[in-house]
Enzyme design. Sequence first.
Site, PDB file in Angstrom:
ATOM      1  N   PRO A 188       0.736  -1.361  -0.039  1.00 50.44           N
ATOM      2  CA  PRO A 188       0.061   0.107  -0.016  1.00 50.44           C
ATOM      3  C   PRO A 188       0.862   1.258  -0.083  1.00 50.44           C
ATOM      4  CG  PRO A 188      -0.748  -1.586   1.748  1.00 50.44           C
ATOM      5  CD  PRO A 188       0.545  -2.001   1.064  1.00 50.44           C
ATOM      6  N   GLU A 235      -0.017  -7.544   8.426  1.00 46.51           N
ATOM      7  CA  GLU A 235       0.021  -6.084   8.582  1.00 46.51           C
ATOM      8  C   GLU A 235       1.076  -5.446   7.843  1.00 46.51           C
ATOM      9  OE1 GLU A 235      -2.626  -4.123   9.541  1.00 46.51           O
ATOM     10  OE2 GLU A 235      -3.196  -6.008   9.334  1.00 46.51           O
ATOM     11  N   ARG A 279       0.194  -7.836 -21.567  1.00 43.78           N
ATOM     12  CA  ARG A 279      -0.508  -7.324 -22.616  1.00 43.78           C
ATOM     13  C   ARG A 279       0.278  -6.338 -23.658  1.00 43.78           C
ATOM     14  NH1 ARG A 279      -6.021  -7.586 -22.187  1.00 43.78           N
ATOM     15  NH2 ARG A 279      -6.139  -5.845 -23.778  1.00 43.78           N
TER      16      ARG A 279
HETATM   17  C1  9D3 Z   1      -2.936   0.669   4.925  1.00 43.78           C
HETATM   18  C2  9D3 Z   1      -3.449  -0.516   5.914  1.00 43.78           C
HETATM   19  N1  9D3 Z   1      -2.631  -0.850   6.971  1.00 43.78           N
HETATM   20  C3  9D3 Z   1      -2.903  -0.392   8.160  1.00 43.78           C
HETATM   21  C4  9D3 Z   1      -3.674  -0.615   8.966  1.00 43.78           C
HETATM   22  C5  9D3 Z   1      -2.792  -2.341   7.157  1.00 43.78           C
HETATM   23  C6  9D3 Z   1      -2.564  -3.317   5.805  1.00 43.78           C
HETATM   24  C7  9D3 Z   1      -3.731  -3.613   5.248  1.00 43.78           C
HETATM   25  C8  9D3 Z   1      -3.659  -4.467   3.962  1.00 43.78           C
HETATM   26  C9  9D3 Z   1      -1.459  -3.485   5.183  1.00 43.78           C
HETATM   27  C10 9D3 Z   1      -1.193  -4.361   4.114  1.00 43.78           C
HETATM   28  C11 9D3 Z   1      -2.349  -4.807   3.613  1.00 43.78           C
HETATM   29  C12 9D3 Z   1      -2.315  -5.758   2.499  1.00 43.78           C
HETATM   30  N2  9D3 Z   1      -2.324  -4.927   1.342  1.00 43.78           N
HETATM   31  C13 9D3 Z   1      -1.262  -5.269   0.334  1.00 43.78           C
HETATM   32  O1  9D3 Z   1      -0.187  -6.072   0.403  1.00 43.78           O
HETATM   33  C14 9D3 Z   1      -1.461  -4.392  -0.927  1.00 43.78           C
HETATM   34  C15 9D3 Z   1      -2.163  -3.421  -1.478  1.00 43.78           C
HETATM   35  C16 9D3 Z   1      -3.622  -2.889  -0.965  1.00 43.78           C
HETATM   36  O2  9D3 Z   1      -3.889  -3.113   0.301  1.00 43.78           O
HETATM   37  N3  9D3 Z   1      -4.095  -1.724  -1.774  1.00 43.78           N
HETATM   38  C17 9D3 Z   1      -3.412  -1.238  -2.718  1.00 43.78           C
HETATM   39  N4  9D3 Z   1      -2.315  -2.035  -3.412  1.00 43.78           N
HETATM   40  C18 9D3 Z   1      -1.645  -2.937  -2.624  1.00 43.78           C
HETATM   41  S1  9D3 Z   1      -0.455  -3.738  -3.036  1.00 43.78           S
HETATM   42  C19 9D3 Z   1      -0.364  -4.782  -1.873  1.00 43.78           C
END
Ligand code: 9D3
Length: 259
Positions: A92, A127, A165
């Site tokens: 994220p 997390e 693609r």
């Molecule tokens: C941002 C949220 N985090 C703080 C509470 C916790 C968290 C949640 C979900 C940390 C990692 C994840 C897993 N998400 C991914 O690994 C991820 C992701 C995403 O959640 N949104 C957009 N792109 C991606 S790429 C990998």
Amino acid sequence: MQPAVEFEVFTLFPEVFEPYLQTSILQRAQQHGLVAVHLYNIRDWTSDRHHITDDEPYGGGGGMVMKPEPIFAALESVLGAPPACPVILLSPQGRTFTQRIAQELAGEGFVDIYQPRRLALLCGRYEGIDERVCQYLVTDEISIGDYVISGGELAALVVIDAVTRLIPGALGDPDGASDDSHAMGLLEYPHYTRPAEFRGWGVPEVLLSGDHGKVARWRREQALQRTWQRRPDLLAKAPLSETDLKFLQKLRDKETPNS
Ligand code: 9D3
């Protein structure tokens, strides 16, 4: 022939990739040797009895953190130490994935030189991942957008799909990918197929007229109108002709007759 792009995917859930990779364009691109996808289960590089891949965060707080040792062991055993290819963490915190980044990863611009590329994709769960992985192993972080999903696997599939693609021949149709990138400037025009009447709903007359010039003009105007209504931000960057600009001005005049 060597594949144009080789994806080395590191994940705790390799099985979720299989059905999508065995479908349609991605399956065909792999069968034709245009891309290769290798899946590695990070758990296979644990050395404790219980194959543990996560642990509690130092400093406390909720959730679990992916341990660094199995991740380093997995990537270094497959890619070498240090890895010679980009190591992309799906996270994220990454830069938001776009068509431009897909082009970068596909090595677009090197089409004639034909440089085969190897890309490592590391999928996080829990997390997060121990920061030392991000600092000393990962070279690039990519997010697929500002929403929360449960791990990097879906994001890795998005990247693999978008990059594949762009590889010449992957779509069968030789100018399919360039059609895509043309279309990226504007939203697409509406599509119709048979029947010409369905539940009393017709198809725009012009599409049945057989007048290819008129059809092309109608489609362009539909694309412009939709983009103006739904994604006006795209119009700023789209290459627009004099005719396009006149048409857009007409739309604006209609929308704001009193200003
Ligand atoms: C941002 C949220 N985090 C703080 C509470 C916790 C968290 C949640 C979900 C940390 C990692 C994840 C897993 N998400 C991914 O690994 C991820 C992701 C995403 O959640 N949104 C957009 N792109 C991606 S790429 C990998």
